[in-house]
Scaffold this active site. Structure first.
Site, PDB file in Angstrom:
ATOM      1  N   LEU A 268      -4.617  -6.280   9.784  1.00  0.00           N
ATOM      2  CA  LEU A 268      -5.612  -7.271   9.377  1.00  0.00           C
ATOM      3  C   LEU A 268      -5.103  -8.057   8.182  1.00  0.00           C
ATOM      4  O   LEU A 268      -4.591  -7.439   7.253  1.00  0.00           O
ATOM      5  CB  LEU A 268      -6.931  -6.574   9.028  1.00  0.00           C
ATOM      6  CG  LEU A 268      -7.658  -5.988  10.247  1.00  0.00           C
ATOM      7  CD1 LEU A 268      -8.772  -5.055   9.820  1.00  0.00           C
ATOM      8  CD2 LEU A 268      -8.197  -7.106  11.133  1.00  0.00           C
TER       9      LEU A 268
ATOM     10  N   HIS B  65      -8.429 -10.658  -0.224  1.00  0.00           N
ATOM     11  CA  HIS B  65      -8.332 -10.445   1.221  1.00  0.00           C
ATOM     12  C   HIS B  65      -9.298 -11.460   1.842  1.00  0.00           C
ATOM     13  O   HIS B  65     -10.503 -11.224   1.918  1.00  0.00           O
ATOM     14  CB  HIS B  65      -8.735  -9.015   1.593  1.00  0.00           C
ATOM     15  CG  HIS B  65      -8.578  -8.741   3.054  1.00  0.00           C
ATOM     16  ND1 HIS B  65      -7.652  -7.860   3.564  1.00  0.00           N
ATOM     17  CD2 HIS B  65      -9.212  -9.274   4.134  1.00  0.00           C
ATOM     18  CE1 HIS B  65      -7.729  -7.846   4.882  1.00  0.00           C
ATOM     19  NE2 HIS B  65      -8.675  -8.699   5.260  1.00  0.00           N
TER      20      HIS B  65
ATOM     21  N   ASP C  49       2.373  -6.344   2.441  1.00  0.00           N
ATOM     22  CA  ASP C  49       1.192  -5.652   2.970  1.00  0.00           C
ATOM     23  C   ASP C  49       1.615  -4.446   3.805  1.00  0.00           C
ATOM     24  O   ASP C  49       0.895  -4.042   4.737  1.00  0.00           O
ATOM     25  CB  ASP C  49       0.285  -6.588   3.789  1.00  0.00           C
ATOM     26  CG  ASP C  49      -1.116  -5.999   3.987  1.00  0.00           C
ATOM     27  OD1 ASP C  49      -1.513  -5.123   3.197  1.00  0.00           O
ATOM     28  OD2 ASP C  49      -1.802  -6.422   4.929  1.00  0.00           O
TER      29      ASP C  49
ATOM     30  N   HIS D 260       0.862  -1.192   0.000  1.00  0.00           N
ATOM     31  CA  HIS D 260       0.000   0.000   0.000  1.00  0.00           C
ATOM     32  C   HIS D 260       0.891   1.232   0.000  1.00  0.00           C
ATOM     33  O   HIS D 260       1.755   1.367   0.867  1.00  0.00           O
ATOM     34  CB  HIS D 260      -0.887   0.028   1.249  1.00  0.00           C
ATOM     35  CG  HIS D 260      -1.796  -1.165   1.333  1.00  0.00           C
ATOM     36  ND1 HIS D 260      -3.071  -1.177   0.824  1.00  0.00           N
ATOM     37  CD2 HIS D 260      -1.582  -2.409   1.836  1.00  0.00           C
ATOM     38  CE1 HIS D 260      -3.618  -2.363   1.023  1.00  0.00           C
ATOM     39  NE2 HIS D 260      -2.733  -3.137   1.631  1.00  0.00           N
ATOM     40  N   LEU D 261       0.649   2.129  -0.955  1.00  0.00           N
ATOM     41  CA  LEU D 261       1.479   3.326  -1.067  1.00  0.00           C
ATOM     42  C   LEU D 261       0.726   4.597  -0.696  1.00  0.00           C
ATOM     43  O   LEU D 261       1.346   5.642  -0.511  1.00  0.00           O
ATOM     44  CB  LEU D 261       1.996   3.478  -2.502  1.00  0.00           C
ATOM     45  CG  LEU D 261       2.830   2.327  -3.062  1.00  0.00           C
ATOM     46  CD1 LEU D 261       3.184   2.612  -4.522  1.00  0.00           C
ATOM     47  CD2 LEU D 261       4.099   2.102  -2.247  1.00  0.00           C
ATOM     48  N   ARG D 262      -0.626   4.516  -0.644  1.00  0.00           N
ATOM     49  CA  ARG D 262      -1.459   5.714  -0.529  1.00  0.00           C
ATOM     50  C   ARG D 262      -1.180   6.642  -1.723  1.00  0.00           C
ATOM     51  O   ARG D 262      -0.763   6.176  -2.764  1.00  0.00           O
ATOM     52  CB  ARG D 262      -1.262   6.428   0.817  1.00  0.00           C
ATOM     53  CG  ARG D 262      -1.383   5.494   2.026  1.00  0.00           C
ATOM     54  CD  ARG D 262      -2.732   4.802   2.131  1.00  0.00           C
ATOM     55  NE  ARG D 262      -2.805   3.962   3.331  1.00  0.00           N
ATOM     56  CZ  ARG D 262      -3.363   2.756   3.362  1.00  0.00           C
ATOM     57  NH1 ARG D 262      -3.913   2.223   2.297  1.00  0.00           N
ATOM     58  NH2 ARG D 262      -3.395   2.073   4.488  1.00  0.00           N
TER      59      ARG D 262
ATOM     60  N   ASN E 199      -6.861   0.195  -2.718  1.00  0.00           N
ATOM     61  CA  ASN E 199      -7.864   0.660  -1.734  1.00  0.00           C
ATOM     62  C   ASN E 199      -7.599   2.106  -1.318  1.00  0.00           C
ATOM     63  O   ASN E 199      -7.358   2.405  -0.159  1.00  0.00           O
ATOM     64  CB  ASN E 199      -7.940  -0.279  -0.520  1.00  0.00           C
ATOM     65  CG  ASN E 199      -6.638  -0.422   0.229  1.00  0.00           C
ATOM     66  OD1 ASN E 199      -5.556  -0.276  -0.341  1.00  0.00           O
ATOM     67  ND2 ASN E 199      -6.723  -0.704   1.514  1.00  0.00           N
TER      68      ASN E 199
ATOM     69  N   HIS F 190       0.018   4.156   8.155  1.00  0.00           N
ATOM     70  CA  HIS F 190      -1.029   4.969   8.791  1.00  0.00           C
ATOM     71  C   HIS F 190      -0.304   5.947   9.699  1.00  0.00           C
ATOM     72  O   HIS F 190       0.746   5.613  10.254  1.00  0.00           O
ATOM     73  CB  HIS F 190      -1.977   4.095   9.622  1.00  0.00           C
ATOM     74  CG  HIS F 190      -2.833   3.188   8.784  1.00  0.00           C
ATOM     75  ND1 HIS F 190      -4.046   3.562   8.281  1.00  0.00           N
ATOM     76  CD2 HIS F 190      -2.619   1.926   8.345  1.00  0.00           C
ATOM     77  CE1 HIS F 190      -4.563   2.571   7.566  1.00  0.00           C
ATOM     78  NE2 HIS F 190      -3.713   1.555   7.588  1.00  0.00           N
TER      79      HIS F 190
ATOM     80  N   ALA G 200      -5.879  -0.436  11.305  1.00  0.00           N
ATOM     81  CA  ALA G 200      -5.053  -1.623  11.070  1.00  0.00           C
ATOM     82  C   ALA G 200      -4.020  -1.348   9.988  1.00  0.00           C
ATOM     83  O   ALA G 200      -4.351  -0.817   8.933  1.00  0.00           O
ATOM     84  CB  ALA G 200      -5.955  -2.780  10.631  1.00  0.00           C
TER      85      ALA G 200
HETATM   86  O1  DOR Z   1      -3.711  -4.089   8.177  1.00  0.00           O
HETATM   87  C1  DOR Z   1      -4.080  -3.858   7.044  1.00  0.00           C
HETATM   88  N1  DOR Z   1      -3.970  -2.625   6.484  1.00  0.00           N
HETATM   89  N2  DOR Z   1      -4.618  -4.833   6.377  1.00  0.00           N
HETATM   90  C2  DOR Z   1      -5.178  -4.634   5.208  1.00  0.00           C
HETATM   91  O2  DOR Z   1      -5.690  -5.556   4.677  1.00  0.00           O
HETATM   92  C3  DOR Z   1      -5.226  -3.287   4.584  1.00  0.00           C
HETATM   93  C4  DOR Z   1      -4.197  -2.433   5.100  1.00  0.00           C
HETATM   94  C5  DOR Z   1      -4.396  -0.984   4.731  1.00  0.00           C
HETATM   95  O3  DOR Z   1      -4.831  -0.701   3.618  1.00  0.00           O
HETATM   96  O4  DOR Z   1      -4.097  -0.119   5.537  1.00  0.00           O
HETATM   97 ZN    ZN Z   2      -3.117  -5.053   2.005  1.00  0.00          ZN
END
Ligand code: DOR
Ligand code: ZN
Length: 345
Positions: free
Chosen positions: A220, A137, A248, A16-18, A42, A252, A264
């Site tokens: 998660l 997922h 993964d 995930h890079l945002r 996402n 955050h 998460a």
């Molecule tokens: O902990 C998680 N963070 N699990 C995920 O499946 C998504 C991810 C996120 O996008 O921050």
């Molecule tokens: Zn993920």
């Protein structure tokens, strides 16, 4: 004793890079570690169309430091607007690898995820036909399902059925956390694979909740019991090509993690390969690291592993306590702790 290893530059099959200002941090960290990355869709709003994925890819490329290079591949977000025509177009579009299935509400930015898998059977049929992979997922997040059972329930309820209905469909169970998932992949044919994160190799649920609660170890799927952690270590180091690296890594902000209702995600991108190397070293399996980190993923998805190599050395490093993240801070996994391996610069 091996103190230095050279491997093909790794591929991260799940990161995930945002977006926007956050890319400065996340892309630079990924580019230092990885040759190719598979970027999750996402965002808000989700990346669900080819044009959006390609412009996101360009923003990622713009953030790659001049001294590095990086090949980002994108996944599209499977949602109620996904069509069989889009699947066919994805099959013919470079840089878009496949689709990501999020059960609605299962994790960060999954509000547009899916409620009922059976409604997507025409899409899965198109994916099977055009050889487009489905990354899942795999957590059953029905309100009655205990958080520690979510992965097993999802596999039992959905994956077996899905695989039976679409036996040629390429499926990746993302970030597996249980011995049942390991067994399931071990027993399945070659078109079913799984990614394993670095953090799930390092922690079990006692590292998340114990006499203290550790928000920076919360992700998660949540880490499970030690016996599951051990099964993941055994799988990753086994040499079975159906298991491969997917961090993964999910940034955050510190405020979003250290709060009464923390989110998460664990940030490992800056030190990922060193974290994996230490686990492989402890297991006496450094010779399997290159397959897991750099070859099995590209092989599963039919793209080339890197030509470039990296060197990893058995030299202690202290993980930084905090990292700049846009106008905020991200606290990396194992913040302020020593680990035994380092990436040679
Ligand atoms: O902990 C998680 N963070 N699990 C995920 O499946 C998504 C991810 C996120 O996008 O921050
Ligand atoms: Zn993920």
């Amino acid at each position: 004793m091996t103190n230095i290893i050279t491997i093909k530059k790794p591929t991260d099959c799940h990161i995930h890079l945002r977006d926007d200002a956050y890319l400065k941090r996340t892309v630079a960290d990924a580019a230092a570690q990885f040759n190719t990355i598979v970027v999750m869709p996402n965002l808000t709003p989700p990346i669900a169309a080819i044009e959006d994925a390609l412009s996101y890819r360009q923003r990622i490329l713009n953030a790659v430091p001049a001294t590095d290079k990086l090949n980002p591949l994108l996944n599209l977000y499977l949602h109620k607007g996904t069509t069989a025509t889009l699947v066919k177009d994805v099959a013919n579009t470079p840089y878009i690898l496949g689709f990501k299935l999020y059960p609605r509400g299962a994790t960060t930015n999954s509000d547009a995820g899916i409620d009922d898998i059976s409604q997507f059977y025409n899409i899965f049929a198109a994916m099977e036909k055009h050889n487009v992979p489905l990354m899942i997922h795999a957590e059953d997040n029905s309100p009655t399902t205990d958080i520690f059972d979510r992965e097993c329930f999802f596999i039992d309820k959905h994956i077996t059925k899905l695989h039976k209905a679409f036996p040629e469909l390429k499926i990746t169970l993302e970030h597996i956390t249980t011995k049942e998932a390991v067994e399931f992949i071990n027993e399945s044919p070659a078109n079913l694979a799984a990614t394993i994160t670095a953090h799930h190799l390092w922690i079990n649920r006692n590292d998340v909740i114990n006499t203290k609660i550790k928000p920076h170890n919360f992700c998660l799927p949540i880490a499970k019991r030690k016996e599951h952690q051990q099964a993941l270590i055994d799988a990753a180091t086994s040499g079975n090509s159906k298991f491969f690296l997917g961090t993964d890594s999910a940034p955050h902000t510190q405020e979003d993690k250290e709060t009464a209702c923390g989110c998460a995600g664990i940030y490992t991108a800056k030190n990922a390969i060193e974290l994996y190397a230490e686990i492989f070293d402890n297991k006496g399996a450094l010779s399997q690291l290159e397959g897991f980190a750099s070859i099995n993923g590209p092989h599963f998805y039919n793209f080339s592993p890197a030509n470039d190599t990296i060197e990893i050395t058995k030299r202690q490093q202290k993980i930084e306590d905090k990292l700049e993240f846009g106008a905020s801070i991200v606290v990396p996994f194992k913040s302020n702790e020593q680990i035994n391996w380092s990436l040679a610069s």
